[in-house]
Design a protein around this motif. Sequence first.
Motif, PDB file in Angstrom:
ATOM      1  N   ALA A 125       0.839  -1.206   0.000  1.00 48.63           N
ATOM      2  CA  ALA A 125       0.000   0.000   0.000  1.00 48.63           C
ATOM      3  C   ALA A 125       0.875   1.257   0.000  1.00 48.63           C
ATOM      4  O   ALA A 125       0.557   2.242  -0.674  1.00 48.63           O
ATOM      5  N   LEU A 126       1.978   1.218   0.731  1.00 52.99           N
ATOM      6  CA  LEU A 126       2.920   2.336   0.723  1.00 52.99           C
ATOM      7  C   LEU A 126       3.461   2.552  -0.688  1.00 52.99           C
ATOM      8  O   LEU A 126       3.502   3.676  -1.182  1.00 52.99           O
ATOM      9  N   LEU A 127       3.860   1.475  -1.362  1.00 54.63           N
ATOM     10  CA  LEU A 127       4.381   1.604  -2.723  1.00 54.63           C
ATOM     11  C   LEU A 127       3.333   2.194  -3.666  1.00 54.63           C
ATOM     12  O   LEU A 127       3.644   3.036  -4.508  1.00 54.63           O
ATOM     13  N   GLU A 128       2.096   1.762  -3.512  1.00 59.12           N
ATOM     14  CA  GLU A 128       1.034   2.301  -4.362  1.00 59.12           C
ATOM     15  C   GLU A 128       0.821   3.792  -4.095  1.00 59.12           C
ATOM     16  O   GLU A 128       0.580   4.559  -5.017  1.00 59.12           O
ATOM     17  N   GLU A 129       0.915   4.200  -2.844  1.00 64.27           N
ATOM     18  CA  GLU A 129       0.781   5.619  -2.516  1.00 64.27           C
ATOM     19  C   GLU A 129       1.935   6.415  -3.115  1.00 64.27           C
ATOM     20  O   GLU A 129       1.736   7.520  -3.627  1.00 64.27           O
ATOM     21  N   LEU A 130       3.130   5.868  -3.061  1.00 69.06           N
ATOM     22  CA  LEU A 130       4.281   6.554  -3.649  1.00 69.06           C
ATOM     23  C   LEU A 130       4.089   6.728  -5.154  1.00 69.06           C
ATOM     24  O   LEU A 130       4.442   7.762  -5.724  1.00 69.06           O
TER      25      LEU A 130
END
Length: 140
Positions: A125-130
Amino acid sequence: MLVRLLYASRAVDTSAGAIEAILTQSRQYNPTCGITGILCYGGGIFLQAIEGGRMAINELYGHIQRDARHKDVVLLQYEEISERRFSGWTMGQVNLLKLNQSILLKYSEKPELDPYSASGKVSFALLEELMATASIIGRS
């Protein structure tokens, strides 16, 4: 058969030159194998998602586990996918030291990268937000 693999590791050498060497090698090797992905780094920790064919991804992950530039390599998530999320990057990168700390705090107890204490789902989810906030550089 497309798969996505998400892993964390600790950098043995945290110098800018060592990080750049990893990215350069990835950008040269990955296109010939049909691999795409993203590498986040900060505080000596790597968080990387790689996507591609099942055999190519498994071979690359085996190489990473044996690579002297990485230690404490941990598999966070592995799944079959119907489409890539990072198809625009042979190896995109995010330097977390240059990132708004509130993004990290949204997904962890402290505003620092610590995939060892988060689930694979949260790390992804962090990667998708980035990606959504255009924090990824190195598009190719």
